[in-house]
Design a protein around this motif. Structure first.
Motif, PDB file in Angstrom:
ATOM      1  N   MET A 250      -1.688  -1.724 -11.097  1.00 15.41           N
ATOM      2  CA  MET A 250      -3.131  -2.713 -11.101  1.00 15.41           C
ATOM      3  C   MET A 250      -3.485  -3.469 -10.325  1.00 15.41           C
ATOM      4  O   MET A 250      -3.082  -4.126  -9.439  1.00 15.41           O
ATOM      5  CB  MET A 250      -2.806  -2.967 -12.788  1.00 15.41           C
ATOM      6  N   PRO A 251      -5.025  -3.379 -10.119  1.00 15.44           N
ATOM      7  CA  PRO A 251      -5.989  -3.006 -11.309  1.00 15.44           C
ATOM      8  C   PRO A 251      -6.600  -1.561 -10.295  1.00 15.44           C
ATOM      9  O   PRO A 251      -8.009  -1.299 -11.168  1.00 15.44           O
ATOM     10  CB  PRO A 251      -7.536  -3.761 -10.919  1.00 15.44           C
ATOM     11  N   MET A 252      -5.930  -0.659  -9.602  1.00 16.16           N
ATOM     12  CA  MET A 252      -6.314   0.660  -9.505  1.00 16.16           C
ATOM     13  C   MET A 252      -6.408   1.754 -10.469  1.00 16.16           C
ATOM     14  O   MET A 252      -6.225   0.983 -11.078  1.00 16.16           O
ATOM     15  CB  MET A 252      -4.996   0.626  -8.762  1.00 16.16           C
TER      16      MET A 252
ATOM     17  N   ALA B 183      -4.042   9.412  -2.366  1.00 18.76           N
ATOM     18  CA  ALA B 183      -3.761  10.434  -1.327  1.00 18.76           C
ATOM     19  C   ALA B 183      -4.688  11.527  -1.927  1.00 18.76           C
ATOM     20  O   ALA B 183      -5.220  12.311  -1.022  1.00 18.76           O
ATOM     21  CB  ALA B 183      -2.003  10.595  -1.024  1.00 18.76           C
ATOM     22  N   GLN B 184      -4.973  11.354  -3.099  1.00 15.86           N
ATOM     23  CA  GLN B 184      -5.701  12.660  -3.742  1.00 15.86           C
ATOM     24  C   GLN B 184      -7.261  12.559  -3.466  1.00 15.86           C
ATOM     25  O   GLN B 184      -7.776  13.279  -3.449  1.00 15.86           O
ATOM     26  CB  GLN B 184      -5.240  12.972  -4.896  1.00 15.86           C
ATOM     27  N   ASN B 185      -7.284  11.444  -3.759  1.00 13.31           N
ATOM     28  CA  ASN B 185      -9.042  10.542  -4.383  1.00 13.31           C
ATOM     29  C   ASN B 185      -9.866   9.659  -3.383  1.00 13.31           C
ATOM     30  O   ASN B 185     -10.155   9.635  -3.315  1.00 13.31           O
ATOM     31  CB  ASN B 185      -9.471  10.963  -5.704  1.00 13.31           C
ATOM     32  N   GLY B 186      -8.230   9.695  -2.410  1.00 13.56           N
ATOM     33  CA  GLY B 186      -9.021   8.518  -1.652  1.00 13.56           C
ATOM     34  C   GLY B 186      -9.428   6.765  -1.391  1.00 13.56           C
ATOM     35  O   GLY B 186      -9.766   6.648  -1.082  1.00 13.56           O
ATOM     36  N   GLU B 187      -9.037   6.941  -3.461  1.00 12.39           N
ATOM     37  CA  GLU B 187      -9.045   5.550  -3.537  1.00 12.39           C
ATOM     38  C   GLU B 187      -8.878   4.244  -2.885  1.00 12.39           C
ATOM     39  O   GLU B 187      -7.315   4.496  -2.860  1.00 12.39           O
ATOM     40  CB  GLU B 187      -8.798   4.839  -5.654  1.00 12.39           C
TER      41      GLU B 187
END
Length: 175
Positions: A54-56, A96-100
């Motif tokens: 949280m809060p990702m 790693a997958q979407n760069g968030e």
């Protein structure tokens, strides 16, 4: 009365004929493991599960590790600093997958020695808010460079105890 029986018979015949014309391949769909509950009322989870920090907004695929006492997360740009006479750290979590990407500042709870085969390392421990399944948990995580590991997060016994039973033969039971 006879009319209703004829209508019902016609309906059943149509269904049977329609079923014969269409090849239906049976699918083997196992029951969702997260809904499996043990005798003590704990849900069964697998060896890899989604965990929200949280809060990702994007969950991290986390390795579930009953051998680890404390959970661990992959961080970048780890910077210790002092605030009001207390030790704090600033760090970045990047999916790693979407760069968030999210920058966190957390008070240091303590430092721990992690024993490894090739060399030991000292890690900062901070409190993190996570969501795993339907559970919201505030618990300790060590901050590590997990770049060489397959999973960016490792969930240990500090999260699992009294919440879940682990079946390592299954994965991704939580949503």
């Amino acid at each position: 009365m006879m009319s209703n029986i004829l209508k019902l018979s016609s309906f059943v015949i149509c269904i049977l004929l329609a079923g014969c014309q269409k090849q239906i391949k049976p699918a083997i769909v196992p029951p969702p493991a997260a809904k499996v509950v043990t005798e003590v009322g704990l849900p069964v989870i697998g060896g890899v599960e989604p965990v929200y920090f949280m809060p990702m907004r994007t969950p991290f695929a986390a390795r579930i590790d009953t051998g680890a006492e404390i959970s661990s997360i992959d961080v970048e740009e780890l910077t210790p600093f002092e605030r009001d006479g207390e030790k704090w750290v600033s760090f970045v979590m990047r999916h790693a997958q979407n760069g968030e990407r999210k920058v966190f500042e957390k008070r240091v709870v303590r430092r721990v020695l992690i024993r490894r085969i090739n060399k030991n390392e000292r890690r900062y421990v901070v409190m993190m808010d996570i969501k795993i399944g339907n559970e919201l948990v505030n618990t300790e995580f060590t901050l590590a460079d997990r770049e060489k590991f397959e999973f960016q997060a490792l969930i240990g016994r500090n999260v699992l105890n009294s919440r879940f039973v682990v079946d390592p033969a299954i994965d991704n039971t939580l949503h």
